[in-house]
Design a protein around this motif. Structure first.
Motif, PDB file in Angstrom:
ATOM      1  N   TRP A  25       0.834  -1.207   0.000  1.00  0.00           N
ATOM      2  CA  TRP A  25       0.000   0.000   0.000  1.00  0.00           C
ATOM      3  C   TRP A  25       0.865   1.253   0.000  1.00  0.00           C
ATOM      4  O   TRP A  25       0.552   2.241  -0.680  1.00  0.00           O
ATOM      5  N   CYS A  26       1.936   1.235   0.777  1.00  0.00           N
ATOM      6  CA  CYS A  26       2.810   2.414   0.850  1.00  0.00           C
ATOM      7  C   CYS A  26       3.467   2.691  -0.500  1.00  0.00           C
ATOM      8  O   CYS A  26       3.503   3.845  -0.959  1.00  0.00           O
ATOM      9  N   ILE A  27       3.970   1.647  -1.145  1.00  0.00           N
ATOM     10  CA  ILE A  27       4.592   1.829  -2.455  1.00  0.00           C
ATOM     11  C   ILE A  27       3.542   2.259  -3.482  1.00  0.00           C
ATOM     12  O   ILE A  27       3.804   3.087  -4.354  1.00  0.00           O
ATOM     13  N   GLY A  28       2.326   1.722  -3.358  1.00  0.00           N
ATOM     14  CA  GLY A  28       1.240   2.135  -4.252  1.00  0.00           C
ATOM     15  C   GLY A  28       0.897   3.606  -4.096  1.00  0.00           C
ATOM     16  O   GLY A  28       0.667   4.314  -5.087  1.00  0.00           O
TER      17      GLY A  28
ATOM     18  N   MET B 135       2.294  11.029  -1.886  1.00  0.00           N
ATOM     19  CA  MET B 135       3.679  10.568  -1.821  1.00  0.00           C
ATOM     20  C   MET B 135       4.241  10.706  -0.406  1.00  0.00           C
ATOM     21  O   MET B 135       4.938   9.815   0.082  1.00  0.00           O
ATOM     22  N   ALA B 136       3.926  11.799   0.279  1.00  0.00           N
ATOM     23  CA  ALA B 136       4.413  11.995   1.644  1.00  0.00           C
ATOM     24  C   ALA B 136       3.836  10.940   2.586  1.00  0.00           C
ATOM     25  O   ALA B 136       4.555  10.369   3.419  1.00  0.00           O
TER      26      ALA B 136
ATOM     27  N   GLY C  17       4.522   6.113   5.743  1.00  0.00           N
ATOM     28  CA  GLY C  17       4.071   4.747   6.009  1.00  0.00           C
ATOM     29  C   GLY C  17       5.166   3.722   5.799  1.00  0.00           C
ATOM     30  O   GLY C  17       5.288   2.764   6.559  1.00  0.00           O
ATOM     31  N   THR C  18       5.985   3.906   4.763  1.00  0.00           N
ATOM     32  CA  THR C  18       7.095   2.993   4.518  1.00  0.00           C
ATOM     33  C   THR C  18       8.100   3.041   5.658  1.00  0.00           C
ATOM     34  O   THR C  18       8.565   1.997   6.130  1.00  0.00           O
TER      35      THR C  18
ATOM     36  N   LYS D  59      11.493  -4.135  11.462  1.00  0.00           N
ATOM     37  CA  LYS D  59      12.853  -4.354  11.944  1.00  0.00           C
ATOM     38  C   LYS D  59      12.834  -4.750  13.418  1.00  0.00           C
ATOM     39  O   LYS D  59      13.579  -5.632  13.837  1.00  0.00           O
ATOM     40  N   ARG D  60      11.980  -4.111  14.215  1.00  0.00           N
ATOM     41  CA  ARG D  60      11.891  -4.436  15.629  1.00  0.00           C
ATOM     42  C   ARG D  60      11.343  -5.845  15.848  1.00  0.00           C
ATOM     43  O   ARG D  60      11.741  -6.534  16.759  1.00  0.00           O
ATOM     44  N   ARG D  61      10.383  -6.264  15.025  1.00  0.00           N
ATOM     45  CA  ARG D  61       9.765  -7.570  15.201  1.00  0.00           C
ATOM     46  C   ARG D  61      10.687  -8.716  14.832  1.00  0.00           C
ATOM     47  O   ARG D  61      10.600  -9.782  15.385  1.00  0.00           O
ATOM     48  N   HIS D  62      11.557  -8.507  13.853  1.00  0.00           N
ATOM     49  CA  HIS D  62      12.343  -9.600  13.315  1.00  0.00           C
ATOM     50  C   HIS D  62      13.812  -9.561  13.712  1.00  0.00           C
ATOM     51  O   HIS D  62      14.654 -10.081  12.989  1.00  0.00           O
TER      52      HIS D  62
END
Length: 76
Positions: A5-8, A37-38, A43-44, A52-55
């Motif tokens: 969704w963020c890339i979209g 875009m912002a 969101g990204t 990163k925190r989860r994995h």
């Protein structure tokens, strides 16, 4: 909101900002594209920081401590 969704949102915002020359009364189409875009970039960043925190790998356990008794037998 997932990474797709963020890339979209970034892609749709870029199209509205740079590739469309529509004129709509009461709405600035390039500004809407910049806002999309912002939001996609924010969101990204949020998704990557949470992902990163989860994995992250948990720390490995420390080696067991071996103590020597007074009668020279090893215990744990």
């Amino acid at each position: 909101m997932g990474m797709g969704w963020c890339i979209g949102l970034i892609g749709i915002g870029a199209v509205l900002t740079f590739a469309v020359d529509w004129r709509v009364d009461g709405m600035n189409v390039p500004l809407v594209g910049l806002i999309l875009m912002a939001v996609g970039i924010i969101g990204t960043c949020a998704y990557v920081s949470i992902y990163k925190r989860r994995h992250t790998q948990p720390p490995r356990p420390a080696a067991p401590v071996v103590e020597v008794d007074e009668d020279h037998r090893f215990t744990r």
